[in-house]
Design a protein around this motif. Structure first.
Motif: not given
Length: 253
Positions: A90-95, A144-146, A163-165, A167-177
């Protein structure tokens, strides 16, 4: 002359609010449409005002959206039922959304909640580690995150990476949820997951579909929020399904 006097009087009454309206809610053309021509049914301007208003509302709400979750963790002194892997994704998607929006110079009203959600999600991630007796790991996680966030938001990072990040939001959100949904299913309850936070996230992601289309016109952003709404909806349905279940009840069975 009488009509001109009414217009002048109306304008003088609105003068103290004009700067606020033009800064946050509408362009000058819509201000003229509403307060000079009194055309309050202008559809394009209504869409702009609705989108801006929703965006500001979502940002204000985001300051509080995960606070119930944080307070629930602090009160229970436990992170049972929360998946750290899900939090990371989720943090990856938000970022990704935040970095993409900054790089594209989108208005703050179209993505501002990501900043506050990020801070709250990092806090939740630390608490999960802390209550799992891994406080040093939690501190390392934040450092590390900050550090990576500063690098990501700097001009050094190529636009293609940002842009790649996104685009990766969608699989990240799906997998995370799905990880969180699977954890809920395995436990037979939602543990320390806050129902208030879940429903606010679901409502906010739904509203963001409209505002992202209206304010950015970016199909990638809009699709991200469609996926996010669907996944948040699954978790919200689980909260309702397991409403009367709790860790204490399952342990007593």
């Amino acid at each position: 002359m009488a009509e001109e006097a009414v217009v002048v009087e109306g304008l003088s009454f609105m003068d103290p609010f004009k700067g606020l309206l033009l800064t946050y809610f509408m362009p000058e053309s819509c201000y003229d449409e509403f307060f000079l021509k009194f055309n309050f049914l202008d559809v394009p301007c209504l869409k702009i005002v609705l989108s801006k208003g929703l965006g500001i509302g979502i940002i204000l709400g985001s300051v509080m959206v995960k606070l119930p979750q944080i307070l629930k963790l602090l009160g229970a002194k436990s992170a049972e039922g929360l998946s750290f892997k899900s939090v990371l994704l989720e943090l990856l998607a938000i970022t990704g959304t935040m970095a993409y929006s900054v790089a594209k110079n989108f208005p703050f009203s179209s993505w501002g909640e990501a900043l506050f959600l990020m801070l709250q999600t990092v806090t939740i991630g630390f608490l999960i580690q802390h209550y799992g007796k891994r406080t040093s790991t939690g501190l390392l996680f934040m450092v590390i995150y900050f550090s990576l966030l500063v690098l990501l938001l700097s001009p050094v990072t190529p636009m293609s990476v940002v842009t790649s990040m996104q685009a990766f939001n969608m699989p990240a959100i799906i997998i995370g949820r799905l990880i969180q949904a699977s954890t809920n299913y395995s436990n037979g309850h939602t543990g320390q997951l806050s129902a208030v936070s879940v429903f606010m996230l679901f409502a906010g992601s739904l509203a963001r579909i409209f505002t992202s289309v209206q304010e950015t016109g970016d199909s990638l952003m809009a699709l991200t929020y469609v996926i996010s709404s669907t996944c948040n909806g699954i978790i919200a349905l689980q909260v309702l399904y397991y409403w009367n279940s709790s860790p204490q009840k399952k342990k007593g069975e």
